[in-house]
Design a protein around this motif. Structure first.
Motif, PDB file in Angstrom:
ATOM      1  N   ARG A 154       0.753  -1.180   0.213  1.00  0.00           N
ATOM      2  CA  ARG A 154      -0.024   0.066   0.068  1.00  0.00           C
ATOM      3  C   ARG A 154       0.875   1.247  -0.174  1.00  0.00           C
ATOM      4  NH1 ARG A 154      -3.600  -2.563   4.786  1.00  0.00           N
ATOM      5  NH2 ARG A 154      -5.321  -3.436   3.530  1.00  0.00           N
ATOM      6  N   GLY A 155       1.984   1.259   0.398  1.00  0.00           N
ATOM      7  CA  GLY A 155       2.850   2.348   0.640  1.00  0.00           C
ATOM      8  C   GLY A 155       2.785   3.160   1.772  1.00  0.00           C
ATOM      9  N   THR A 156       2.181   2.491   3.019  1.00  0.00           N
ATOM     10  CA  THR A 156       1.913   3.164   4.111  1.00  0.00           C
ATOM     11  C   THR A 156       3.146   2.852   5.058  1.00  0.00           C
ATOM     12  OG1 THR A 156       0.753   1.318   4.847  1.00  0.00           O
ATOM     13  CG2 THR A 156      -0.434   2.942   3.809  1.00  0.00           C
ATOM     14  N   ALA A 157       4.092   2.174   4.833  1.00  0.00           N
ATOM     15  CA  ALA A 157       5.148   1.778   5.659  1.00  0.00           C
ATOM     16  C   ALA A 157       6.400   1.518   4.643  1.00  0.00           C
ATOM     17  CB  ALA A 157       4.939   0.605   6.432  1.00  0.00           C
ATOM     18  N   PRO A 158       7.657   1.952   5.007  1.00  0.00           N
ATOM     19  CA  PRO A 158       8.689   1.552   4.262  1.00  0.00           C
ATOM     20  C   PRO A 158       9.028   0.300   4.152  1.00  0.00           C
ATOM     21  CG  PRO A 158       9.461   2.582   6.319  1.00  0.00           C
ATOM     22  CD  PRO A 158       7.970   2.706   6.290  1.00  0.00           C
ATOM     23  N   GLU A 159       9.512  -0.679   3.196  1.00  0.00           N
ATOM     24  CA  GLU A 159       9.824  -1.844   3.054  1.00  0.00           C
ATOM     25  C   GLU A 159      11.109  -2.049   3.495  1.00  0.00           C
ATOM     26  OE1 GLU A 159       8.933  -4.750  -0.457  1.00  0.00           O
ATOM     27  OE2 GLU A 159      10.645  -3.761  -1.030  1.00  0.00           O
ATOM     28  N   PRO A 160      11.336  -3.129   4.515  1.00  0.00           N
ATOM     29  CA  PRO A 160      12.653  -3.415   4.939  1.00  0.00           C
ATOM     30  C   PRO A 160      13.584  -3.889   4.049  1.00  0.00           C
ATOM     31  CG  PRO A 160      10.896  -5.185   5.701  1.00  0.00           C
ATOM     32  CD  PRO A 160      10.084  -4.144   5.016  1.00  0.00           C
ATOM     33  N   PRO A 161      14.648  -3.375   4.224  1.00  0.00           N
ATOM     34  CA  PRO A 161      15.653  -3.919   2.714  1.00  0.00           C
ATOM     35  C   PRO A 161      16.128  -5.538   3.166  1.00  0.00           C
ATOM     36  CG  PRO A 161      16.807  -2.574   4.482  1.00  0.00           C
ATOM     37  CD  PRO A 161      15.402  -2.482   4.916  1.00  0.00           C
ATOM     38  N   PRO A 162      16.487  -5.953   2.332  1.00  0.00           N
ATOM     39  CA  PRO A 162      17.320  -7.390   2.115  1.00  0.00           C
ATOM     40  C   PRO A 162      18.601  -7.363   2.936  1.00  0.00           C
ATOM     41  CG  PRO A 162      16.972  -6.769  -0.064  1.00  0.00           C
ATOM     42  CD  PRO A 162      16.288  -5.766   0.630  1.00  0.00           C
TER      43      PRO A 162
END
Length: 244
Positions: free
Chosen positions: A97-105
């Motif tokens: 949704r773009g409501t939280a930053p995606e954790p990086p690998p």
């Protein structure tokens, strides 16, 4: 024209350079897709649907195994073009949704160079910017999907992303593993998918999928689908040693 490969009477693979898409025929003359490729892939997916005899409005479900660019990349465009519902794992829904930053690998050294090459290739290909999309249905471990004409079990398989899911269809012995499982170019060896946020957790999820009994066809997003001897190939895998 992109090659459309029939894997079972109701499942077709649409391969892409990064992140394959799978189309599934539903019993009500509708279709589902599992994953959507990178941004800009929607026209090719709709073209494949047309070759199967489907119209855009017959796409009922967009199932995202996880939140990465090459899986959710065209979900917003497909949903807008078709009215299909978007389904995804509950813990990945905020990233989609773009409501939280995606954790990086957390890449291994071998994965780091691979990732740099992939991203350079996408940039050179002029891949459009990512568009986030609403998730209409959040999925949890043990859920089942409606409308597929057979039981579809949702498995929460974290590690590649926090909320990654797999789909297991015991009756037709099909598994959609998301990026937990990849194969070599010949489809003879299964490996742990790279670019995991939590490697040990991803290995445990890989082992959970490899232990499933009713599996003949493994619809991997990267590599060649496993169509014969899948359980033996998975049993022989050594995910603990991959990408080191």
């Amino acid at each position: 024209m992109d090659t459309l490969t029939e894997l079972t009477p109701t499942v077709w693979q649409l391969p892409f350079p990064v992140g394959h898409v799978y189309l599934v025929a539903l019993p009500d003359d509708g279709y589902a897709v599992v994953d959507t490729g990178v941004p800009g892939s929607a026209p090719a997916i709709l073209g494949a649907l047309a070759r199967l005899g489907g119209r855009p409005q017959q796409l009922r479900q967009i199932v995202l195994t996880h939140s990465h660019l090459d899986h959710m990349g065209s979900a917003a465009d497909l949903a807008a073009a078709t009215g299909a519902r978007v389904l995804a794992g509950a813990l990945d829904a905020p990233y989609i949704r773009g409501t939280a930053p995606e954790p990086p690998p957390v890449p291994t050294p071998a994965e780091r160079s691979l990732h740099e090459g992939i991203m350079a290739g996408l940039a050179a290909a002029g891949v459009p910017p990512l568009r986030h999309t609403e998730v209409d249905t959040v999925l949890h471990d043990g859920d089942t999907l409606d409308g597929w004409g057979e039981e579809v079990r949702v498995l929460h398989v974290p590690g590649h992303t926090p909320g990654g899911i797999a789909l297991h269809l015991p009756a037709s012995r099909v598994l959609f593993p998301g990026d937990l499982i990849a194969t070599d170019p010949e489809g003879r060896r299964a490996v742990l998918g790279p670019f995991n946020v939590a490697r040990e957790q991803a290995i445990a999820s890989f082992r959970r999928l490899a232990a499933l009994e009713d599996v003949d066809t493994v619809c991997v997003p990267h590599g060649v689908p496993l169509r014969t001897g899948a359980r033996d190939v998975l049993a022989a895998a050594t995910p603990e040693k991959d990408w080191l």
